[in-house]
Structure formats: structure tokens, C-alpha cells
Design an enzyme around this catalytic site. Structure first.
Site, short mmCIF file in Angstrom:
data_model
loop_
_atom_site.label_atom_id
_atom_site.label_comp_id
_atom_site.label_asym_id
_atom_site.label_seq_id
_atom_site.Cartn_x
_atom_site.Cartn_y
_atom_site.Cartn_z
N PHE A 11 0.83 -1.21 0.00
CA PHE A 11 0.00 0.00 0.00
C PHE A 11 0.87 1.26 0.00
O PHE A 11 0.76 2.10 -0.91
CB PHE A 11 -0.95 -0.11 1.20
CG PHE A 11 -1.35 1.16 1.84
CD1 PHE A 11 -2.04 2.12 1.12
CD2 PHE A 11 -1.03 1.41 3.16
CE1 PHE A 11 -2.42 3.31 1.72
CE2 PHE A 11 -1.41 2.59 3.77
CZ PHE A 11 -2.09 3.54 3.05
N ILE A 12 1.78 1.39 0.94
CA ILE A 12 2.62 2.60 0.98
C ILE A 12 3.69 2.53 -0.12
O ILE A 12 3.96 3.51 -0.81
CB ILE A 12 3.29 2.78 2.36
CG1 ILE A 12 2.23 2.83 3.46
CG2 ILE A 12 4.14 4.06 2.38
CD1 ILE A 12 2.78 2.89 4.88
N ASP A 31 9.09 -7.29 -3.91
CA ASP A 31 7.94 -7.60 -3.07
C ASP A 31 7.68 -9.11 -3.16
O ASP A 31 7.80 -9.70 -4.24
CB ASP A 31 6.69 -6.85 -3.56
CG ASP A 31 5.66 -6.66 -2.45
OD1 ASP A 31 5.38 -5.50 -2.10
OD2 ASP A 31 5.16 -7.67 -1.92
N GLY A 36 1.24 -7.53 -0.47
CA GLY A 36 1.27 -6.58 -1.59
C GLY A 36 0.57 -7.17 -2.81
O GLY A 36 0.38 -8.38 -2.89
N LEU A 76 10.50 -0.87 3.08
CA LEU A 76 9.11 -0.87 3.55
C LEU A 76 8.56 -2.29 3.70
O LEU A 76 7.49 -2.47 4.27
CB LEU A 76 8.23 -0.10 2.56
CG LEU A 76 8.09 1.41 2.78
CD1 LEU A 76 9.42 2.12 2.81
CD2 LEU A 76 7.21 2.03 1.71
N THR A 95 10.70 -12.48 8.85
CA THR A 95 10.70 -11.41 7.84
C THR A 95 11.12 -10.09 8.46
O THR A 95 11.97 -9.38 7.92
CB THR A 95 9.28 -11.26 7.23
OG1 THR A 95 8.90 -12.51 6.67
CG2 THR A 95 9.25 -10.19 6.16
N ALA A 117 11.23 1.70 7.51
CA ALA A 117 9.90 2.00 8.05
C ALA A 117 9.71 1.24 9.36
O ALA A 117 9.79 0.02 9.40
CB ALA A 117 8.83 1.57 7.04
N TYR A 149 5.15 -7.96 17.05
CA TYR A 149 5.45 -7.03 15.94
C TYR A 149 6.31 -5.88 16.46
O TYR A 149 7.33 -5.52 15.87
CB TYR A 149 4.13 -6.53 15.35
CG TYR A 149 4.27 -5.53 14.23
CD1 TYR A 149 4.86 -5.89 13.02
CD2 TYR A 149 3.80 -4.23 14.37
CE1 TYR A 149 4.97 -4.97 11.98
CE2 TYR A 149 3.90 -3.31 13.34
CZ TYR A 149 4.49 -3.67 12.15
OH TYR A 149 4.60 -2.77 11.13
N LYS A 153 10.17 -4.91 15.37
CA LYS A 153 10.49 -3.59 14.84
C LYS A 153 11.50 -2.88 15.74
O LYS A 153 12.33 -2.09 15.27
CB LYS A 153 9.22 -2.75 14.68
CG LYS A 153 8.39 -3.19 13.49
CD LYS A 153 9.08 -2.82 12.18
CE LYS A 153 8.28 -3.15 10.96
NZ LYS A 153 8.92 -2.68 9.71
#
Ligand code: UDP
Length: 328
Positions: A11-12, A31, A36, A76, A95, A117, A149, A153
Site C-alpha cells: 500500500f505505501i 515484493d 502486496g 518498507l 521477515t 519503516a 510485531y 520492529k
């Protein structure tokens, strides 16, 4: 100038690819198409300066190959969405940790500028109004699915920080707060595209918990120029920077707004977090960014209101429905 964008069909990512191409960059996109979709790139699929590769950031060799010759790397690609993190916990961790390490290391070897990101999930349950980049993280147990998550991150951020300090990698981390807009799907949990789809289908809008939890939604088209600006901003190197809107809304208010904007006859249906996400899920009751740093660094000032965001998501979903109908 060549830019390498991971998560390019997301999306982004797809909005970023379009913007980079319109500014004259040569773009390579990667991707794995897990969340996606190639149709997100329909506007640029035949662009002579764009090359799209289907593959994973876990493929270290591929990441190194594609980074070669890139001056800019936008990372991203990630496992995102509450339902993905819950249902594919191990794959998501791999991932988001190993994949990111591959990208960070490749950018460093290439001498590229890197943007990674990250997410407002980093702050966890810290409900301070106006979260600043150096505010504390308030997290539940790592054994609760919600926090895995944020854990991954946070490892990413520490990795970037270590590469920047020890090796001089020029990298900026952006913490995105509820970025929304056209092409975002509700399939993996994101609330605005879910509510819009439910309203258009005349289904009940599923509000989880009390519905009094607060979020600030920011239009993707306000975020994308800031991503490019921050990557070039020398003063941003080595920093984490919040990007989001300051317009607060409760999820109950959001549901009413979507019903009104769509003219739907849908009703609102409440369910518990346990029913919605299964065991081990916690929510944050308020998440509001302070984006002073982004404003100082690159003049970040979101221009689009929540009503415009909702209108754009409705238009996007209506257009997607029309194109399905015309194909059949
Ligand atoms: N939410 C909801 N109904 C849905 C999907 C989400 O009430 O169908 C809630 C969710 O529990 C959270 C808020 O909306 O409180 C935002 O959810 P989203 O997954 O979009 O983002 P995040 O939780 O990461 O802020």
C-alpha cells in the site's frame, strides 16, 4: 539516481514508487506479494524506469543484487496487519528481523542512504498525548501476540542504530502512525478499509473493545513526500522520526463517520478483543504522535483531513468494484 524499494507492491510502497518515478528516479521494486498486490502498481507497470522483482527480503543474495547501484534504499517490506502477525507469528518475526537485517547490511555495503519503516507500535501502551521519539516503550509480555510485531520492529531500530554508530551507515528510521488511504486492504486488520468495505456491503461495522480507543489517521499522500525528504535530510540520519496526524478520533466516531460518508444502512456491532483477535491480544487505548521533529527536519505538516481520507478510501473501493464488474 536509482532507488531500491522493498515492499514496492504494498500500500505505501506503491505510492512511493509512483512518486519516485514522477520525480525522475530509476526504481527497482522488490515484493514477495504476501500482502502486496501487483495491481497496486498498475499505473507504473510499463514505466521505462521501473523494474519490479518478485521475491523475498529473506533472500539475502537477491537483496544484495538489487541493492547494487542504488543510491537510495527505502525498506518498507514487512509482515504487517494484526491478523498476519497473529496467524503467521514465526514467519512474521523472521521477515521483520532477518529480512530487515539483510536490507540494512546490503545498504551499508553499497554505501546507499537507507530509510527503514518502523511503527508507532514501538510505544506500545504508552498513552501519552503527543508521543515523542524518545518516550518510553510500555509493552506487555512478549508472549502476547500483540507485542511480537513491536518487538521485531524494535530489534530493527536497534540494528539500524548499531550500523549507523559503528559503521557510519546513513540511515533514518520513520515511525508510522496509522497511515491510510487508497489501496490499503482491510483483509489483514486495518480498520478504515475494513469499515468502508463493511459499509459498502451493508454489513455491520465491527467495533472491537469499547470503541473508545483513540487513533490518529494520516493520509499516505502526506506521508510519502516526507519519506523522500527524510532520506535526504542529513540532520535526520541516525534518528527515529514520527510521521502521523494529530487529529484524534475514537473508533466509535470513526464507524459513524464511515456510515455517514457511505450513506450505508449498516449498523455497528461490538465484539470483545478475545472474539476479534483470539487470546493474547491487548490494545492501546490512545495513540497520538508528536511530529515536531519531522516538522523541524522536513516541514512535515499533514494536509488531508480524516474526512478526506475516508472519502478517498471509499472512492478507491468503489473504483475497484467497478473494474471487477467491467471485467466480468
Ligand atoms: N478495529 C476495530 N474493528 C476492526 C478493525 C480494527 O474496532 O474491524 C480497532 C482495533 O482494535 C484498534 C483500531 O481499530 O483499536 C485500529 O486498528 P488497526 O488494526 O487499523 O491499527 P492499530 O491497532 O495498529 O492502531
Amino acid at each position: 539516481m536509482r532507488a531500491f524499494v522493498t515492499g514496492a507492491a504494498g500500500f505505501i510502497g506503491s505510492h512511493l514508487v509512483e512518486e519516485l518515478l514522477s520525480r525522475g528516479y530509476e526504481v527497482i521494486g522488490l515484493d514477495d506479494l504476501s500482502t502486496g498486490r501487483m495491481r497496486n502498481l498498475a499505473n507504473v507497470a510499463d514505466h521505462p524506469s521501473f523494474r519490479m522483482v518478485s521475491g523475498s527480503i529473506l533472500d539475502r543474495q537477491l537483496v544484495e543484487e538489487l541493492t547494487e547501484g542504488a543510491e537510495l534504499v527505502f525498506h518498507l517490506a514487512a509482515a504487517v496487519g494484526a491478523f498476519v502477525i497473529r496467524d503467521k507469528a514465526l514467519e512474521s518475526l523472521r521477515t521483520n528481523i532477518h529480512g530487515t537485517h539483510n536490507v540494512v547490511d546490503a545498504a551499508y555495503r553499497q554505501g546507499a542512504r537507507l530509510l527503514v519503516a518502523s511503527t508507532s507500535e514501538i510505544y506500545g501502551k504508552n498513552s501519552k498525548v503527543g508521543l515523542r521519539e524518545d518516550d518510553d516503550r510500555v509493552l506487555g509480555s512478549p508472549l502476547k501476540s500483540r507485542w511480537s510485531y513491536a518487538e521485531a520492529k524494535a530489534v530493527d531500530e536497534s540494528l539500524v542504530d548499531a550500523y549507523a554508530r559503528e559503521f557510519g551507515l546513513r540511515a533514518v528510521i520513520v515511525r508510522l502512525f496509522n497511515t491510510v488511504g487508497p489501496r490499503q486492504t482491510g483483509r489483514y486488520g486495518m480498520v478504515i478499509p475494513r469499515f468502508v468495505r463493511q459499509a459498502l456491503d451493508g454489513e455491520p461495522l465491527t467495533v472491537y473493545g469499547t470503541g473508545e480507543q483513540i487513533r490518529c489517521f494520516c493520509h499516505v499522500l502526506d506521508v510519502v513526500p516526507a519519506l523522500i525528504g527524510l532520506l535526504y535530510c542529513d540532520a535526520a540520519a541516525g534518528k527515529a522520526v514520527n510521521l502521523g496526524s494529530g487529529q484524534q478520533v475514537t473508533i466509535n466516531q470513526l464507524a459513524h463517520k464511515v456510515i455517514e460518508a457511505t450513506g450505508s444502512s449498516s449498523r455497528i456491532e461490538r465484539s470483545s478483543y478475545l472474539e476479534a483477535y483470539g487470546p493474547g491480544y491487548e490494545d492501546m487505548q490512545r495513540r497520538v504522535p508528536d511530529c515536531t521533529l519531522a516538522r523541524e527536519l522536513v516541514g512535515f505538516q499533514p494536509a488531508r483531513s480524516l474526512d478526506e481520507i475516508i472519502a478517498d478510501v471509499i472512492d478507491d473501493q468503489m473504483a475497484a468494484r467497478r473494474s471487477v464488474v467491467s471485467l466480468t
